[in-house]
Motif scaffolding. Structure first.
Motif, PDB file in Angstrom:
ATOM      1  N   ALA A 157      58.321   3.567 -12.414  1.00  0.00           N
ATOM      2  CA  ALA A 157      58.603   2.425 -13.289  1.00  0.00           C
ATOM      3  C   ALA A 157      58.973   2.910 -14.683  1.00  0.00           C
ATOM      4  O   ALA A 157      58.310   3.774 -15.243  1.00  0.00           O
ATOM      5  N   ASN A 158      60.054   2.360 -15.205  1.00  0.00           N
ATOM      6  CA  ASN A 158      60.527   2.771 -16.515  1.00  0.00           C
ATOM      7  C   ASN A 158      60.931   1.531 -17.299  1.00  0.00           C
ATOM      8  O   ASN A 158      61.884   0.845 -16.962  1.00  0.00           O
ATOM      9  N   ILE A 159      60.190   1.273 -18.359  1.00  0.00           N
ATOM     10  CA  ILE A 159      60.376   0.054 -19.132  1.00  0.00           C
ATOM     11  C   ILE A 159      61.717   0.057 -19.858  1.00  0.00           C
ATOM     12  O   ILE A 159      62.233  -0.980 -20.248  1.00  0.00           O
ATOM     13  N   LEU A 160      62.313   1.248 -20.016  1.00  0.00           N
ATOM     14  CA  LEU A 160      63.567   1.355 -20.764  1.00  0.00           C
ATOM     15  C   LEU A 160      64.786   1.381 -19.860  1.00  0.00           C
ATOM     16  O   LEU A 160      65.910   1.384 -20.324  1.00  0.00           O
ATOM     17  N   GLN A 161      64.575   1.470 -18.548  1.00  0.00           N
ATOM     18  CA  GLN A 161      65.712   1.631 -17.656  1.00  0.00           C
ATOM     19  C   GLN A 161      65.702   0.575 -16.552  1.00  0.00           C
ATOM     20  O   GLN A 161      64.959   0.677 -15.578  1.00  0.00           O
ATOM     21  N   THR A 162      66.539  -0.431 -16.717  1.00  0.00           N
ATOM     22  CA  THR A 162      66.624  -1.484 -15.718  1.00  0.00           C
ATOM     23  C   THR A 162      67.466  -0.995 -14.541  1.00  0.00           C
ATOM     24  O   THR A 162      68.508  -0.404 -14.762  1.00  0.00           O
ATOM     25  N   PRO A 163      67.018  -1.243 -13.299  1.00  0.00           N
ATOM     26  CA  PRO A 163      67.871  -0.882 -12.167  1.00  0.00           C
ATOM     27  C   PRO A 163      69.173  -1.694 -12.224  1.00  0.00           C
ATOM     28  O   PRO A 163      69.180  -2.799 -12.760  1.00  0.00           O
TER      29      PRO A 163
ATOM     30  N   ILE B  31      57.845 -12.933 -12.497  1.00  0.00           N
ATOM     31  CA  ILE B  31      56.820 -13.573 -13.317  1.00  0.00           C
ATOM     32  C   ILE B  31      57.457 -14.315 -14.485  1.00  0.00           C
ATOM     33  O   ILE B  31      57.001 -15.399 -14.867  1.00  0.00           O
ATOM     34  N   SER B  32      58.545 -13.755 -15.030  1.00  0.00           N
ATOM     35  CA  SER B  32      59.137 -14.453 -16.172  1.00  0.00           C
ATOM     36  C   SER B  32      59.848 -15.740 -15.752  1.00  0.00           C
ATOM     37  O   SER B  32      60.242 -16.532 -16.594  1.00  0.00           O
ATOM     38  N   LEU B  33      59.974 -15.963 -14.419  1.00  0.00           N
ATOM     39  CA  LEU B  33      60.476 -17.267 -13.965  1.00  0.00           C
ATOM     40  C   LEU B  33      59.577 -18.379 -14.478  1.00  0.00           C
ATOM     41  O   LEU B  33      60.035 -19.466 -14.813  1.00  0.00           O
ATOM     42  N   PHE B  34      58.281 -18.077 -14.522  1.00  0.00           N
ATOM     43  CA  PHE B  34      57.344 -19.106 -14.969  1.00  0.00           C
ATOM     44  C   PHE B  34      57.580 -19.479 -16.428  1.00  0.00           C
ATOM     45  O   PHE B  34      57.261 -20.579 -16.857  1.00  0.00           O
ATOM     46  N   ASP B  35      58.162 -18.531 -17.174  1.00  0.00           N
ATOM     47  CA  ASP B  35      58.525 -18.805 -18.568  1.00  0.00           C
ATOM     48  C   ASP B  35      59.434 -20.019 -18.676  1.00  0.00           C
ATOM     49  O   ASP B  35      59.447 -20.712 -19.684  1.00  0.00           O
ATOM     50  N   ALA B  36      60.238 -20.232 -17.605  1.00  0.00           N
ATOM     51  CA  ALA B  36      61.230 -21.302 -17.655  1.00  0.00           C
ATOM     52  C   ALA B  36      60.582 -22.684 -17.611  1.00  0.00           C
ATOM     53  O   ALA B  36      61.164 -23.665 -18.040  1.00  0.00           O
ATOM     54  N   LEU B  37      59.355 -22.761 -17.056  1.00  0.00           N
ATOM     55  CA  LEU B  37      58.720 -24.066 -16.934  1.00  0.00           C
ATOM     56  C   LEU B  37      58.446 -24.645 -18.316  1.00  0.00           C
ATOM     57  O   LEU B  37      58.038 -23.930 -19.229  1.00  0.00           O
ATOM     58  N   PRO B  38      58.677 -25.953 -18.474  1.00  0.00           N
ATOM     59  CA  PRO B  38      58.450 -26.557 -19.796  1.00  0.00           C
ATOM     60  C   PRO B  38      56.960 -26.568 -20.159  1.00  0.00           C
ATOM     61  O   PRO B  38      56.108 -26.644 -19.271  1.00  0.00           O
ATOM     62  N   PHE B  39      56.667 -26.506 -21.427  1.00  0.00           N
ATOM     63  CA  PHE B  39      55.313 -26.574 -22.015  1.00  0.00           C
ATOM     64  C   PHE B  39      54.403 -25.418 -21.607  1.00  0.00           C
ATOM     65  O   PHE B  39      54.091 -24.548 -22.401  1.00  0.00           O
ATOM     66  N   ILE B  40      53.963 -25.413 -20.311  1.00  0.00           N
ATOM     67  CA  ILE B  40      52.945 -24.439 -19.919  1.00  0.00           C
ATOM     68  C   ILE B  40      53.538 -23.072 -19.587  1.00  0.00           C
ATOM     69  O   ILE B  40      52.815 -22.089 -19.504  1.00  0.00           O
ATOM     70  N   GLY B  41      54.870 -23.011 -19.395  1.00  0.00           N
ATOM     71  CA  GLY B  41      55.510 -21.806 -18.887  1.00  0.00           C
ATOM     72  C   GLY B  41      55.080 -20.496 -19.514  1.00  0.00           C
ATOM     73  O   GLY B  41      54.465 -19.652 -18.851  1.00  0.00           O
ATOM     74  N   PRO B  42      55.379 -20.305 -20.807  1.00  0.00           N
ATOM     75  CA  PRO B  42      55.092 -19.007 -21.422  1.00  0.00           C
ATOM     76  C   PRO B  42      53.627 -18.592 -21.332  1.00  0.00           C
ATOM     77  O   PRO B  42      53.316 -17.445 -21.002  1.00  0.00           O
ATOM     78  N   SER B  43      52.725 -19.555 -21.571  1.00  0.00           N
ATOM     79  CA  SER B  43      51.311 -19.148 -21.518  1.00  0.00           C
ATOM     80  C   SER B  43      50.882 -18.873 -20.084  1.00  0.00           C
ATOM     81  O   SER B  43      50.021 -18.025 -19.836  1.00  0.00           O
ATOM     82  N   LEU B  44      51.503 -19.577 -19.118  1.00  0.00           N
ATOM     83  CA  LEU B  44      51.179 -19.324 -17.713  1.00  0.00           C
ATOM     84  C   LEU B  44      51.617 -17.914 -17.311  1.00  0.00           C
ATOM     85  O   LEU B  44      50.858 -17.165 -16.682  1.00  0.00           O
ATOM     86  N   ALA B  45      52.833 -17.551 -17.724  1.00  0.00           N
ATOM     87  CA  ALA B  45      53.345 -16.219 -17.397  1.00  0.00           C
ATOM     88  C   ALA B  45      52.460 -15.142 -18.020  1.00  0.00           C
ATOM     89  O   ALA B  45      52.144 -14.130 -17.383  1.00  0.00           O
ATOM     90  N   GLU B  46      52.056 -15.390 -19.242  1.00  0.00           N
ATOM     91  CA  GLU B  46      51.205 -14.421 -19.939  1.00  0.00           C
ATOM     92  C   GLU B  46      49.849 -14.312 -19.246  1.00  0.00           C
ATOM     93  O   GLU B  46      49.299 -13.214 -19.083  1.00  0.00           O
ATOM     94  N   TRP B  47      49.349 -15.439 -18.784  1.00  0.00           N
ATOM     95  CA  TRP B  47      48.055 -15.446 -18.098  1.00  0.00           C
ATOM     96  C   TRP B  47      48.145 -14.680 -16.774  1.00  0.00           C
ATOM     97  O   TRP B  47      47.225 -13.946 -16.409  1.00  0.00           O
ATOM     98  N   LEU B  48      49.269 -14.836 -16.065  1.00  0.00           N
ATOM     99  CA  LEU B  48      49.441 -14.124 -14.802  1.00  0.00           C
ATOM    100  C   LEU B  48      49.499 -12.613 -15.022  1.00  0.00           C
ATOM    101  O   LEU B  48      48.911 -11.847 -14.279  1.00  0.00           O
ATOM    102  N   ARG B  49      50.244 -12.213 -16.064  1.00  0.00           N
ATOM    103  CA  ARG B  49      50.417 -10.786 -16.326  1.00  0.00           C
ATOM    104  C   ARG B  49      49.191 -10.164 -16.979  1.00  0.00           C
ATOM    105  O   ARG B  49      48.927  -8.984 -16.827  1.00  0.00           O
ATOM    106  N   GLY B  50      48.473 -10.977 -17.768  1.00  0.00           N
ATOM    107  CA  GLY B  50      47.377 -10.430 -18.579  1.00  0.00           C
ATOM    108  C   GLY B  50      47.915  -9.646 -19.752  1.00  0.00           C
ATOM    109  O   GLY B  50      47.193  -8.848 -20.373  1.00  0.00           O
ATOM    110  N   ASP B  51      49.200  -9.840 -20.050  1.00  0.00           N
ATOM    111  CA  ASP B  51      49.840  -9.090 -21.124  1.00  0.00           C
ATOM    112  C   ASP B  51      51.179  -9.768 -21.411  1.00  0.00           C
ATOM    113  O   ASP B  51      51.566 -10.703 -20.731  1.00  0.00           O
ATOM    114  N   PHE B  52      51.878  -9.280 -22.407  1.00  0.00           N
ATOM    115  CA  PHE B  52      53.177  -9.885 -22.724  1.00  0.00           C
ATOM    116  C   PHE B  52      54.283  -9.349 -21.825  1.00  0.00           C
ATOM    117  O   PHE B  52      55.336  -9.945 -21.701  1.00  0.00           O
ATOM    118  N   VAL B  53      54.061  -8.177 -21.268  1.00  0.00           N
ATOM    119  CA  VAL B  53      54.980  -7.634 -20.268  1.00  0.00           C
ATOM    120  C   VAL B  53      54.142  -7.171 -19.070  1.00  0.00           C
ATOM    121  O   VAL B  53      52.922  -7.119 -19.157  1.00  0.00           O
TER     122      VAL B  53
END
Lengths: 449, 246
Positions: A278-284, A153-175
């Motif tokens: 799922a553990n937000i503090l432990q990346t595989p 989902i954070s791939l969408f962050d990479a898109l210019p202009f709309i990226g971050p808000s698009l990613a946030e809209w997909l997740r419904g949250d910041f993470v």
């Protein structure tokens, strides 16, 4: 019984539909092994929907309950483990079947006219299936589910202009969070399956309008007998209904072998890292999607500054030069030069990760244009020349290679392979007009062989 | 066509094998362990070990006591009498005796749930880990582990295994590499017997991670026999229908 049927037929075209699509749908008589995968894809869809219905009865889309509810299904629900393995192994088998189904299309030119719409609807189905699989993978709420979704989902962050808000809209949250889990659940069990069912219906209606292609790429409708029936056609039912039953039986043997003896497939179907919650503090150690996404994931990761500078830039310039030399129309030349100008400007102006996302998208989009990129007068690989055969072989090998390196760390030889594979991938599609135009084809027979 | 199929098979076959490769921390390769879920005595011994030692700190919170009893042939009475430490209900999930908050205070981290450990890390990892504790005066618990460096867990079974020291050797790049263990003080169990116990425990944990494994192979055989018969019949039916198509 006859009376009842007449009663229904007066109110609903039951007999008509049955005849049109089953008992009097004439299919070429020379289907080979590769033609099993259409009906098998339908079988997989049914298996996924049925097993999914029962999983939904016991699953809890809640971050604090989801993981435990899957284990509850595995332990406490009668036959729950079987239902769950049907679904999880089914996802991988669905993609195996779909990839072979698509490969059949590439081999026998099934995307070529008049079947362009069948192909496009099929591609939309493929993209929808990817969305379905991606969202379903979050639901067990394992650590790889979580981090996989987070990364993609954070791939969408990479898109210019709309990226971050698009990613946030997909997740419904910041993470990725409870909101994400809930909406993915909803989309996975209702929205996308409905879309898939509709698309399958359209895919089949479009197919039955133009008729099936075959390994010879001969249009059977061109040669008809006195009754107006294709000479090389046989009714789908009973001939192909019995033949496909053999295919189903053979396929189910392999499917059952996986379900009962290797449902994890040594980490290829169920990843080891997904057996921890799922553990937000432990990346595989290595975040990677399941195997059916890795060819595209490889393209994403392969797109670095180096690839752009030493691979993509020369590739685009060469392609533009080739167009200018070999295309006559001034308009086409102009359009290609303008597009190339924008792309080259983008190579310098945009970050490599934006290009990674763009190329991953493009790698799917190009499939849609295959009917128009391929200019060969023949459909089947049997009557094509060495150029197309070689191109398809290299493309297939590099596609499998991209899939494999996508499961490995993106460094050293793996990164190198991914970058070569990426160039081969795009070269296959973008050079297709030349490959297919200059290929020396063999004469196609009048009738199927 | 057949050539293509062979190429496909060859392309995918090696990839299947590679996915499973796993190193064991500072140890280059995990030790092999014989997992055999048909060996019920081994599973029972493993269960006893697990309940008496592991479950004090770790939970197995997706598993129920009575399910374990049923699967391993231990009567409900025996389970109630001998295995219930954290609860008095035999249908309960297996939670740890030690409260999580205390564990965090004592060890700096809560011990992980062990239900699915064998599926997350693999039996070889567990087997090697359990046997790789060594004395390390620099660590808070006095113990360290080559498979899981700086793990918070102390060597719970040191009385059985005794204590060992790890010998590290510097390679030409100056990096320390684990070489071997040296026995410092022998335990109450001979090494072979200790390994056997750890194998039982690992075996049990494989069962614990997927109780369905006990039945899925058996059912699978029947399913495949059925499908094979169905395949032959379907093929004969197809041949009958297709005999006039040329």
């Amino acid at each position: 019984m006859q009376k009842l049927l007449a009663w229904v037929d007066q109110r609903f075209p039951l007999t008509k539909v049955w005849e049109e699509h089953v008992s009097k749908y004439y299919a070429p008589k020379n289907f080979n092994f590769w033609y099993y995968f259409g009906s098998l894809a339908l079988l997989m869809l049914v298996i996924q929907i049925l097993s999914g219905i029962f999983l939904t009865m016991h699953y809890k889309p809640d971050t604090s309950l989801a993981f435990a509810s899957v284990e509850y299904i595995m332990r406490d629900v009668p036959w729950g483990w079987l239902i769950r393995y049907l679904h999880s192994t089914g996802a991988s088998f669905f993609f195996i079947v779909i990839y072979l189904h698509m490969f059949r299309g590439l081999m026998y030119g099934s995307y070529k006219g008049p079947r362009e719409l069948v192909w496009i609807l099929g591609m939309v189905l493929f993209v929808a299936l990817m969305a379905e699989a991606f969202m379903g993978y979050l639901l067990p709420w394992g650590n790889m589910s979580y981090w996989g979704a987070q990364v993609i989902i954070s791939l969408f962050d990479a898109l210019p202009f709309i990226g971050p808000s698009l990613a946030e809209w997909l997740r419904g949250d910041f993470v990725v969070s409870d909101a994400t889990l809930n909406r993915f659940f909803s989309l996975h069990v209702i929205a996308v399956p409905l879309l898939l069912a509709l698309l399958v219906f359209l895919h089949i209606v479009a197919l039955h309008k133009v008729g099936s292609n075959n390994p010879d790429g001969v249009e059977i409708k061109k040669k008809k007998n006195a009754d107006g029936l294709p000479l090389d056609g046989i009714p789908f039912h009973p001939y192909y209904s019995v033949k496909d039953t053999v295919g189903v039986a053979g396929f189910l043997i392999l499917f059952a072998a996986a379900i009962f003896f290797a449902p994890e497939m040594w980490g290829w179907f169920l990843e080891h890292d997904n057996f921890t919650v799922a553990n937000i503090l432990q990346t595989p150690p290595e975040i990677k999607p399941l195997w059916y996404f890795t060819p595209f994931y490889s393209i994403l990761r392969a797109t670095t500054d180096d690839l752009i500078k030493y691979g993509l830039l020369p590739f685009v310039l060469a392609l533009t030069a080739l167009t200018l030399v070999s295309v006559r129309e001034l308009k086409t030349k102009g359009i290609v030069v303008i597009i190339a100008g924008f792309v080259v400007a983008g190579f310098f102006g945009l970050e490599a990760k934006v290009w990674g996302v763009a190329l991953m998208g493009l790698s799917l989009i190009l499939f849609f244009f295959l009917p128009w990129l391929d200019r060969s007068p023949v459909k089947s690989i049997r009557y094509r020349g060495w150029k197309y055969k070689t191109a398809l072989t290299i493309f297939t090998i590099s596609f499998v290679m991209l899939g494999y390196v996508g499961t490995q760390p993106a460094e050293g030889i793996y990164k190198m392979c991914a970058q070569i594979g990426t160039l081969v991938y795009f070269a296959f599609f973008l050079l297709m007009p030349w490959i297919s135009t200059y290929d020396k084809t063999k004469p196609v027979p009048e009738r199927v062989t | 066509m057949k050539k293509l199929l062979v190429v496909f098979a060859l392309l995918t076959a090696p990839a299947l094998g590679w996915a499973n490769e796993g190193a064991c921390g500072q140890v280059a390769k995990c030790d092999p362990v014989k997992v055999d879920l048909n060996d019920k005595p081994s599973l029972q011994r493993g269960a006893r070990l697990f309940m008496n030692y592991c479950l004090s700190c770790h939970s197995a919170s997706y598993m129920r006591y009575n399910r374990l009893g049923q699967d391993l042939g231990i009567s409900e009475e025996l389970v109630e009498k001998n295995l219930l430490f954290a609860t008095d209900k035999v249908g309960d999930l297996m939670s740890a005796v030690m409260p999580k908050a205390d564990a965090r205070a004592w060890f700096g981290t809560a011990p992980p749930d062990l239900t699915l450990e064998a599926r997350a890390r693999g039996p070889e990892w567990i087997y090697t880990y359990l046997r790789s504790f060594y004395r390390d005066d620099k660590s808070p618990s006095g113990w360290n582990n080559t498979v899981f460096p700086n793990v918070a867990m102390p060597h719970v079974l040191y009385e059985w295994q005794g204590s060992q020291r790890a010998v590290f050797k510097k390679n030409d790049k100056g990096m320390a590499h684990f070489e071997k263990f040296e026995v410092e003080k022998p335990g109450t169990m001979p090494p072979k017997e200790f390994d056997q116990s750890m194998r039982d425990l690992t075996n049990f944990m494989v069962y614990l991670a997927e109780p369905a494994k006990l039945e899925r192979y058996k059912i699978g055989v029947y399913v495949i026999i059925f499908l094979a018969v169905f395949f032959v019949l379907a093929y004969l039916l197809k041949k009958e229908y297709w005999k006039d198509i040329h």
